[in-house]
Design an enzyme around this catalytic site. Structure first.
Site, PDB file in Angstrom:
ATOM      1  N   CYS A 437       0.963  -1.332   0.546  1.00 24.20           N
ATOM      2  CA  CYS A 437      -0.033  -0.251  -0.033  1.00 24.20           C
ATOM      3  C   CYS A 437       0.691   1.188  -0.042  1.00 24.20           C
ATOM      4  O   CYS A 437       1.021   2.035  -0.853  1.00 24.20           O
ATOM      5  CB  CYS A 437      -0.864  -0.302   1.411  1.00 24.20           C
ATOM      6  SG  CYS A 437      -1.634  -1.228   0.856  1.00 24.20           S
ATOM      7  N   GLU A 439       3.993   1.527   1.927  1.00 20.13           N
ATOM      8  CA  GLU A 439       5.177   0.813   3.059  1.00 20.13           C
ATOM      9  C   GLU A 439       6.194   1.065   2.287  1.00 20.13           C
ATOM     10  O   GLU A 439       6.542   1.502   1.668  1.00 20.13           O
ATOM     11  CB  GLU A 439       4.799  -0.640   3.493  1.00 20.13           C
ATOM     12  CG  GLU A 439       3.916  -1.371   4.187  1.00 20.13           C
ATOM     13  CD  GLU A 439       2.208  -1.816   3.291  1.00 20.13           C
ATOM     14  OE1 GLU A 439       1.961  -2.659   3.601  1.00 20.13           O
ATOM     15  OE2 GLU A 439       2.561  -1.294   1.770  1.00 20.13           O
TER      16      GLU A 439
END
Length: 796
Positions: A437, A439
């Protein structure tokens, strides 16, 4: 940049149309082959058995070259197949044999012949042997109780495949399979089996040689198939294309790549192989504009390729990215709906010297997403206010205006600081890439599980107000933090909330330790091939062989719900004294029914997202506390690390939480990411950014996620785009890490929900990923529709 010719565009449209017609279905061929291999290799060390199974898959799996393709390869045997990782989680499918074809979230069609393979071959062998079963047997009681009641979500993917990593693609392209094999043989030559520990190293390096040979065989098989199809076709143009595919495969099956097209093709073969080895989300291609640049530049200078031809190849690769579908159990699918693969491609930012890294490929990769308009790959932008040009930012906003949910926009400076907070030196942190996503990751050098577990922050407030009890089932399932009627100061209430957070974090860490132990058997020699340190130390990625090992990530869901509830209690009970704790508890118990005045009081209390210091000071204080708490724990592989990326988990988590002091009604979705609660942010996007900036983003090293929804008219003209560019620069100046936009007409979403057949290709940004709106469950569709729509941009 020149416009692509008509023939290129027609090919992409044909490939895209064919892909959208394919229904996702279970693909059990790989699982069958793996099972047969494990039956043949009893007694060998596990990592050798895994490598031999992978080799057998490469040698025997069905391969295809679809019509019109220029980039070839597939992880399974079906175009949109859900691959089962039998050795780690066969039982997930067993529990859903009768529902998998029509379950609510991410259904996969299961053919009768595949059901028979599962019941007759896969299940009998793996029963009692999978990592998932080990997890169920060993999970600590505190962790289990909170998980069973929807307060924690320990990610079941964590016992399946590693994913959430960025392989060493650049090294693979530069040295080829042959170069990696030489390094393995060099490392193996240093061993002496009479030395303790060297026997394990020796058989581990053998496993890597077996995996490398499997990849070589798989590529060679595609060369043979391409030649076969070339000989069978009367289409002279397609014959030439197939012969070229065969020639490329012949070379890259062993040698370093020599051209841009060879680089794309070897990259994609390896991408399919690591997904085939372990079904997992988020194998991230990373900074493609950087490691592909020298091949593109060289080909262009020598006249080997034109800009249009290179763009077509990128577009073809983008189609391939959208073929695989992540198979997840039904619960996990609810937390990450839309078949998300999280293959995060990144462009922009700075290079390893801290200089502007934007190049022509950066623009072409943005263009590929504009051309193809599919849900994969996830496209992220690293943006440096100081270094990246305005023309790049303008291209980014042009893509945003299309309404596909791309790209995710990242503040480069904060991303670098997040990597440094993980213990990575600045010189290497310059080369960070977004992962999954939002990270943060580092190509070929880091091991981490970025989203091991999620904590329901709405429940933390509920437990503090009910002394550890869950409203939904009236059971005490958390720590006793005190009678709320005796909280005579706001500080006492805040400490009770912190006690609940401490208890949940501790339960997450205990579960993390169990998973770390179980997953020592989740070896991945094919993935480890491109991690140099895994070869040098003869230690698998699963065993901590990567250069940097970062503890697992604990993710927070319901950020705004926690802030707004704390702010409301402080405002109406302790500051204004307009109601009592007793009265508030009664209203919450009754879901505000019959308490209209008190509900309005809660709704009117200061809310996060409006640049209000009465709320925003809470954001900074409570999330610094949470970061401190999570980072106080260590795992087998390093310091635990926090993140805020809900995927779609804010919707199912909301179903477990009763009414909250913020005014949120019972059983409704929690707020997503670091975004304000839907409809509560009333002062425009700049105010949202100023509030969000109070969270210490660089402490949340797994990333923070901000969703915003804007009317298409806002950025439909040059003036609006310039305003959006200013807003994005302001975001970076304020120290916010990430933002992503849904630029779509609200009415269109409502129509698509009512008549999904007419809107099959409609893309929306769910959280850190884009999905087809009509493939999402209604609860998640409703949550997206309910997000605040920004109708104007004012930057100042």
């Amino acid at each position: 940049m020149s416009k692509k010719n008509k023939g290129c565009l027609e090919r992409i449209e044909r490939l895209k149309s064919k892909l959208l017609e394919v229904r996702p279905e279970m693909d059990l061929e790989n699982a069958r082959i793996l099972t047969e291999s494990f039956m043949e290799t009893e007694g060998l060390p596990h990592v050798l058995r895994k490598a031999k199974a992978f080799h057998k898959q490469c040698s025997e799996k069905t391969i295809n070259i679809w019509e019109d393709e220029l980039i070839v390869g597939c992880s399974g045997s079906k175009k949109r197949g859900g691959i089962l990782c039998a050795d780690t989680c066969w039982s997930v499918l067993d529990a859903e044999l009768d529902t998998i074809s029509n379950r609510k979230y991410d259904p996969f069609y299961l053919r009768d012949e595949d059901r028979a393979i599962f019941q007759e071959v896969i299940k009998p062998y793996w029963k009692g042997r999978s990592n998932y079963e080990k997890w169920l047997a060993q999970v600590p009681e505190e962790t289990k109780e909170l998980t069973d009641n929807g307060i924690l979500y320990i990610n079941r993917k964590a016992v399946r495949g590693f994913g959430e990593t960025t392989a060493g693609y650049e090294w693979l392209l530069n040295v080829g399979i042959s170069g990696i094999v030489k390094e393995i043989e060099k490392s193996r030559a240093k061993l002496d089996i009479t030395v303790p520990g060297d026997y394990q190293k020796d058989y581990y390096l053998k496993s890597q040689l077996i995996a490398a040979d499997g990849i070589k065989i798989l590529i060679e098989r595609h060369a043979e198939l391409a030649r076969k199809y070339a000989n069978e076709t009367d289409d002279l143009i397609r014959k030439e294309e197939l012969n070229q595919i065969a020639s490329i495969c012949d070379s890259i099956s062993w040698n370093p790549v020599r051209s841009f097209r060879e680089a794309l093709q070897l990259f994609y073969f390896y991408q399919t192989c690591i997904f085939m080895e372990q079904n997992a989300a988020s194998y991230n291609p990373g900074r493609m504009d950087q490691y592909l640049w020298k091949y593109y530049e060289n080909d262009l200078e020598k006249g080997i390729i034109t800009v249009d031809e290179a763009q077509e190849l990128l577009d073809c690769l983008w189609i391939k990215f959208s073929e695989p579908c992540l198979f997840q159990d039904e619960v996990t699918a609810e937390f990450a709906a839309g078949y998300p693969m999280f293959q995060n491609v990144c462009v922009g930012g700075v290079d390893d010297c801290g200089r502007d890294a934007v190049n022509d490929l950066s623009y072409m990769i943005l263009q590929a997403t504009m051309d193809v308009k599919l849900y994969q790959p996830s496209l992220s932008v690293r943006y440096s206010v100081a270094k990246n040009p305005n023309s790049f930012l303008k291209k980014v906003v042009d893509l945003m205006s299309l309404g596909t949910g791309f790209p995710a926009f990242h503040n480069d400076d904060i991303g670098i600081r997040m990597l440094m907070n993980k213990g990575i030196p600045l010189k290497e942190a310059f080369n960070w890439n977004p992962c999954g996503c939002v990270e943060t990751n580092l190509e070929g050098r880091t091991k981490q599980y970025t989203a091991l577990a999620d904590i329901n922050l709405g429940s933390m407030v509920e437990f503090a107000l009910l002394n550890g009890k869950m409203r939904k089932n009236n059971k005490v399932i958390s720590v006793r933090s005190g009678d709320p009627l005796e909280f005579h100061t706001y500080g006492k209430f805040l400490e009770a909330v912190k006690d609940q957070i401490r208890y949940s974090v501790r339960a997450c860490v205990m579960g993390s330790h169990v998973i770390d132990e179980i997953c020592m058997d989740r070896t991945c020699p094919a993935l480890s091939l491109t991690f140099k340190e895994c070869i040098e130390s003869a230690k698998d990625y699963a065993w901590g062989g990567a250069k940097y090992n970062v503890g697992n990530g604990i993710i927070l869901i319901g950020v705004a719900d926690l802030i707004n509830s704390l702010a409301t209690v402080r405002h109406i009970i302790y500051n204004e004294k307009s109601t009592s704790m007793s009265e508030l508890l009664k209203a919450l118990e009754n879901n505000f029914e019959g308490y209209d005045i008190l509900h309005k009081m809660c709704m009117d209390a200061p809310k996060y997202g409006n640049d209000d210091p009465l709320v925003d000071d809470i954001a900074g204080e409570i999330y610094t506390f949470i970061a401190d708490e999570i980072e106080s724990y260590n795992s087998k592989f390093g310091k635990m690390s926090p993140g805020i990326l809900p995927v779609s988990g804010n919707t199912p988590f909301g179903l477990e939480v009763g009414a909250l002091p913020s005014g949120r009604k019972a059983w409704t979705p929690l707020a997503d990411g670091v975004s304000p609660s839907g409809g509560s942010d009333m002062n425009g996007p700049t105010a949202v950014l100023k509030s969000v900036a109070n969270i210490p983003h660089d402490r949340f090293t797994q990333g923070t996620l901000l969703n915003m929804k804007v009317e298409p008219s806002m950025i439909s003209n040059e003036g609006g785009k310039i305003q959006m560019m200013s807003l994005l620069k302001s975001m970076c100046t304020l120290g916010v890490y990430h933002v992503q936009f849904n630029v779509i007409d609200q009415e269109k979403l409502i129509k698509a929900q009512k008549d999904p057949e007419k809107y099959k290709g409609l893309l929306v940004r769910v959280a850190g990923y884009t999905a087809y709106f009509t493939e999402l469950g209604k609860d998640i569709q409703d949550e997206i529709i309910g997000r605040t729509v920004q109708t104007g941009i004012s930057v100042g």
